[in-house]
Design an enzyme around this catalytic site. Structure first.
Site, PDB file in Angstrom:
ATOM      1  N   CYS A 259      -1.165 -16.976  89.374  1.00 11.73           N
ATOM      2  CA  CYS A 259      -0.289 -16.827  90.527  1.00 11.73           C
ATOM      3  C   CYS A 259      -0.549 -15.492  91.219  1.00 11.73           C
ATOM      4  O   CYS A 259      -1.065 -14.546  90.620  1.00 11.73           O
ATOM      5  CB  CYS A 259       1.170 -16.928  90.101  1.00 11.73           C
ATOM      6  SG  CYS A 259       1.670 -15.642  88.934  1.00 11.73           S
TER       7      CYS A 259
ATOM      8  N   CYS B 204       0.996 -12.555  89.645  1.00  5.42           N
ATOM      9  CA  CYS B 204       0.149 -11.936  88.609  1.00  5.42           C
ATOM     10  C   CYS B 204      -0.788 -10.914  89.248  1.00  5.42           C
ATOM     11  O   CYS B 204      -1.046  -9.847  88.675  1.00  5.42           O
ATOM     12  CB  CYS B 204      -0.667 -12.988  87.873  1.00  5.42           C
ATOM     13  SG  CYS B 204       0.327 -14.215  87.003  1.00  5.42           S
TER      14      CYS B 204
ATOM     15  N   ASP C 168     -10.666   2.451 126.530  1.00  4.73           N
ATOM     16  CA  ASP C 168     -11.395   3.638 126.942  1.00  4.73           C
ATOM     17  C   ASP C 168     -12.328   3.217 128.071  1.00  4.73           C
ATOM     18  O   ASP C 168     -12.798   2.074 128.109  1.00  4.73           O
ATOM     19  CB  ASP C 168     -12.197   4.183 125.762  1.00  4.73           C
ATOM     20  CG  ASP C 168     -13.094   5.327 126.165  1.00  4.73           C
ATOM     21  OD1 ASP C 168     -12.596   6.299 126.743  1.00  4.73           O
ATOM     22  OD2 ASP C 168     -14.315   5.239 125.912  1.00  4.73           O
TER      23      ASP C 168
END
Length: 808
Positions: free
Chosen positions: A75, A78, A466
């Protein structure tokens, strides 16, 4: 009081806190920021920034990252436990892990740990990890069939198929005369073994981490079905659950192989010139400085720079750009790109492990382990949800039994509820979508550094560009040539100007020479060249003293200005162009050449497309003067521009815009580093081969195609839409099946099909993002009829006086 300075993540020297005025330092390796708490009575802001800048080289040098393959199945709760254990290792600064993506990344202090020690220490915590090694070419299948089939990637699908076979055999044996129940049960036992083999392993791993996951729920439900004499339903549950996991693994592997396929383009060997001989050597034997020879149709073996020859290269594997790129002497070339037209020789600049293609592969692997907040919430909630399901299931068994209900019927219904209430589809709904979106975008040359950045990009309301090198091409180019009607023609004027400027290294002079070369004009012989700093240059051409310089320079010379020419030059200057006037000392002015950093061809289209996507404001930031900025802003169609900005001014503007909504800052990743770090999402353009850009930005565009910016926003929003679809569908199916199981005696087989079917569907729905092509082009959309300029600050904060707002 504190300040936050952007640096690469890493350790902080202990002596820093001993400096007068520094109270505390805190390093956030995830956000790549260093927070310094200081006494403003003892230290100024400039002094604190100086401390941060002094720390930067050390932190960059000492920081290292270890990327590992996380094996097995367990899981995600875990995985969170593994992260916490790894972060407790001395010297480890940060750890991320995911069993779904199969990746664990550990950021560590290389003055304390080596990469091998990191792997060893992480293994000691119980994590099943192995180092990720990117080979020089795609790995070949093992020759022995036993080695091929013992790999889990092959074995799990085989076990799933065997589960189906054994399940069918058990059903046939059970319903065929002449077969005894032990025969049917034997096949069911085999089906349980093959179908639950990996689920039991994952369940035990979760229990060792003191968590409960869906694998354990499915195994318990299957065993429960066998207890009430329904082994077929239990075998079906294990088969469909295994099938959904195989499909999930296939979806994740598709995203990984989509990137690793780049290695197919990198050759195993290269033709190298050594000791005057051409030798064919394996890639791993090449060193920096080797000269490689690449013929037409061959792939570039390693990152290098051309020292001889010219050619077009297909860089689509890295940048996503479909058009070939012309390369000449001193231009960089990248591994895994294809030489198309001419033979070239190139000097190796990076080893295989440091090449751009390998960095791209590693960064995509790492991105699969970076989860957004929603995913982490679901991961933390999984075990609590699973514990709730088990508690509810026990209540459904105990309470009816205490009331005298029959055991078999009660237990069967409880097992059905346990199956349909399990959050399999809910848990997989996000990672399947996020990893597919990251993998699909990377194939287009757009690299999201993790699910968190993908999630934030979907919320962007303002895009700030920019100017130089982003909205514009980044280098001056001749745009207009005007001549006195009584003087020379345009090409003659260009030829004379190029003759004078041929010996100058000024960017404007080089632009004039390049334009003359492009037109095939031969320069005249020029003598007595003289450069006047900030004004221009002069030389003797065909016996006449010719000057090429600024209009102000000509005002100091004894020259005659034709009135019509003067007006045309002033009009070009008002348009934001720099004019180089050409004339004879003591004689007439022949004409003028206008040079400018021109807008990219696709810039206007991209701005319109961002508007179609719902971006509220498009802003341009530049350190250039107001007149040039205004001209470029008009052409691009942006809503607002800010001119004559220093790097700290750009940061202030980004913060001001951030009060309106999330801001994406698009820059080159080097000069715009502070602004990229300040923005909600920093986007670095043209980052192929640029280490700094890859480190700083949240989203990396490997090429310099502006159209990838609308694509990045679009794919992030599409991923968010798919995730919401998956979550809504998964929750809806769970609610519907639970109600059916409690109120309408839902049969276990139907519950199994509904539950596991929803898991498969959300996985396949997320997989669609691998093939996402992006939004429709904005071609044909009319720009605003007019733009009117008016001065005014951005909302929420005073900004420099050089700000201009464009209101359509």
């Amino acid at each position: 009081m504190s300040t936050k300075e952007e640096i690469c993540p890493g350790p902080v020297s202990d002596p820093v806190t001993a400096e007068p005025g520094v109270l505390r330092t805190a390093l956030d390796t995830g956000a790549r920021t260093l927070t310094i708490d200081y006494d403003p009575d003892q230290l100024s802001d400039d002094a604190v920034q100086a401390i941060a800048r002094r720390l930067e080289p050390e932190t960059r040098q000492r920081l290292d990252k270890c990327l590992m393959r996380l094996r097995g199945r367990a899981c995600e709760a875990c995985a969170l436990n593994l992260e916490r254990k790894a972060q407790n290792i001395p010297g480890v600064r940060r750890a991320t892990a995911t069993f779904v993506g199969g990746v664990m990344s550990v950021t560590f202090d290389n003055a304390v740990l080596t990469p091998d020690e990191v792997v060893q220490r992480v293994r000691q915590t119980g994590a099943p990890v192995t180092p990720i090694e990117v080979p020089a070419a795609m790995p070949r299948a093992p020759e022995k069939w036993t080695a091929r089939w013992m790999d889990r990637a092959r074995l799990e699908p085989a076990f799933t198929a065997l589960t189906l076979v054994f399940m069918a055999a058990g059903w046939i044996a059970h319903h065929t005369e002449g077969f005894s129940h032990p025969v049917a049960n034997f096949f069911y036992v085999l089906a349980y073994f093959t179908g639950g083999f990996y689920g039991v392993q994952a369940g035990f791993r979760s229990l060792r981490e003191r968590t409960i996951d869906v694998d354990l729920l499915m195994v318990l439900a299957a065993l429960g079905a066998a207890v009430v004499d329904h082994p077929f339903e239990g075998a079906m549950l294990l088969f469909l659950f295994s099938l959904s996991n195989v499909l999930q693994a296939y979806a994740i592997e598709r995203t990984r192989r989509a990137i690793h396929a780049l290695m197919k383009l990198r050759p195993d060997k290269a033709l190298v010139r050594r000791a005057g001989r051409n030798v064919l050597l394996p890639i791993k034997e090449l060193i920096v400085g080797d000269i490689v020879i690449v013929r037409p149709g061959e792939s570039i073996p390693l990152d290098a720079v051309i020292i001889e020859g010219e050619s077009t290269l297909d860089e689509s594997s890295l940048t996503g750009e479909s058009m070939p790129v012309w390369k000449k002497t001193d231009d960089p070339v990248f591994a895994a790109t294809i030489n198309q037209s001419g033979g070239i020789e190139a000097r190796v600049t990076k080893l295989a492990k440091d090449s751009t293609v390998e960095k791209l592969i590693r960064m995509v692997e790492e991105a699969q382990g970076e989860k957004d907040r929603t995913q982490r919430f679901l991961d933390r909630s999984e075990q609590y949800y699973a514990m709730g399901v088990i508690a509810f299931t026990l209540a459904l068994i105990v309470v009816p039994l205490l009331m005298g209900a029959p055991f078999a019927e009660t237990f069967y219904r409880a097992m059905t509820v346990m199956v349909v209430a399990s959050p399999c589809a809910l848990i997989i709904s996000m990672p399947a979508s996020v990893l597919s979106a990251i993998g699909g975008a990377a194939r287009r040359g757009v690299l999201f550094k993790g699910g968190a950045h993908l999630e934030r990009t979907a919320t962007v309301r303002i895009v700030a560009f920019d100017k130089t090198g982003t909205l514009t091409e980044g280098k001056p180019r001749v745009t207009d040539i005007v001549v006195d009607e009584e003087s020379l023609g345009t090409e003659a004027l260009l030829q004379i100007a190029a003759s004078v400027e041929a010996k100058s290294e000024h960017p404007l002079a080089q632009a004039i020479v390049a334009e003359a070369t492009r037109r095939g004009l031969q320069s005249f012989s020029a003598a007595d060249f003289q450069s006047v700093s900030g004004k221009g240059a002069c030389a003797t051409v065909n016996g006449r003293r010719i000057v090429a310089g600024s209009p102000r320079y000509f005002e100091t010379l004894n020259t005659v200005w034709p009135e019509t020419l003067r007006l045309r030059v002033e009009a070009l200057q008002d348009a934001g162009k720099t004019c180089i006037v050409v004339g004879e000392i003591g004689g007439r002015i022949f004409g003028a050449i206008a040079v400018a950093d021109v807008l990219r061809e696709e810039a206007m289209d991209v701005v319109r497309q961002l508007k179609i996507l719902g971006v509220e404001k498009v802003v341009m930031l530049t350190g250039d003067n107001r007149r040039v900025a205004a001209a470029i802003a008009r052409q691009a169609g942006v809503d607002e521009f800010h001119a004559e900005l220093l790097p700290e001014d750009k940061v202030r503007v980004i913060k001001s815009l951030g009060k309106i909504g999330p801001v994406a800052m698009v820059g080159d990743g080097v000069n715009d580093a502070p602004a990229l770090a300040t923005a909600s999402v920093g986007v670095a353009m043209g980052a192929a081969g640029t280490d700094v850009a890859m480190e700083i930005a949240d989203v990396v565009l490997m090429g310099d195609n502006l159209r990838n910016i609308p694509f990045a926003i679009s794919v992030s929003r599409e991923a968010r839409r798919v995730i919401r679809q998956n979550l809504a569908f998964a929750v809806g199916v769970i609610v519907l099946l639970v109600i059916s199981a409690l109120g309408f005696a839902l049969p276990l087989p139907i519950g199994v099909v509904g539950h596991e079917g929803s898991t498969v569907l959300v996985c396949l729905n997320g997989l669609r993002l691998l093939a996402y092509r992006g939004p429709a082009r904005a071609d044909g959309v009319s720009p605003p009829a007019s733009n009117a300029l008016s001065a005014g600050p951005a909302a929420g904060q005073a900004i420099p006086e050089t700000t201009q707002r464009i209101i359509p």
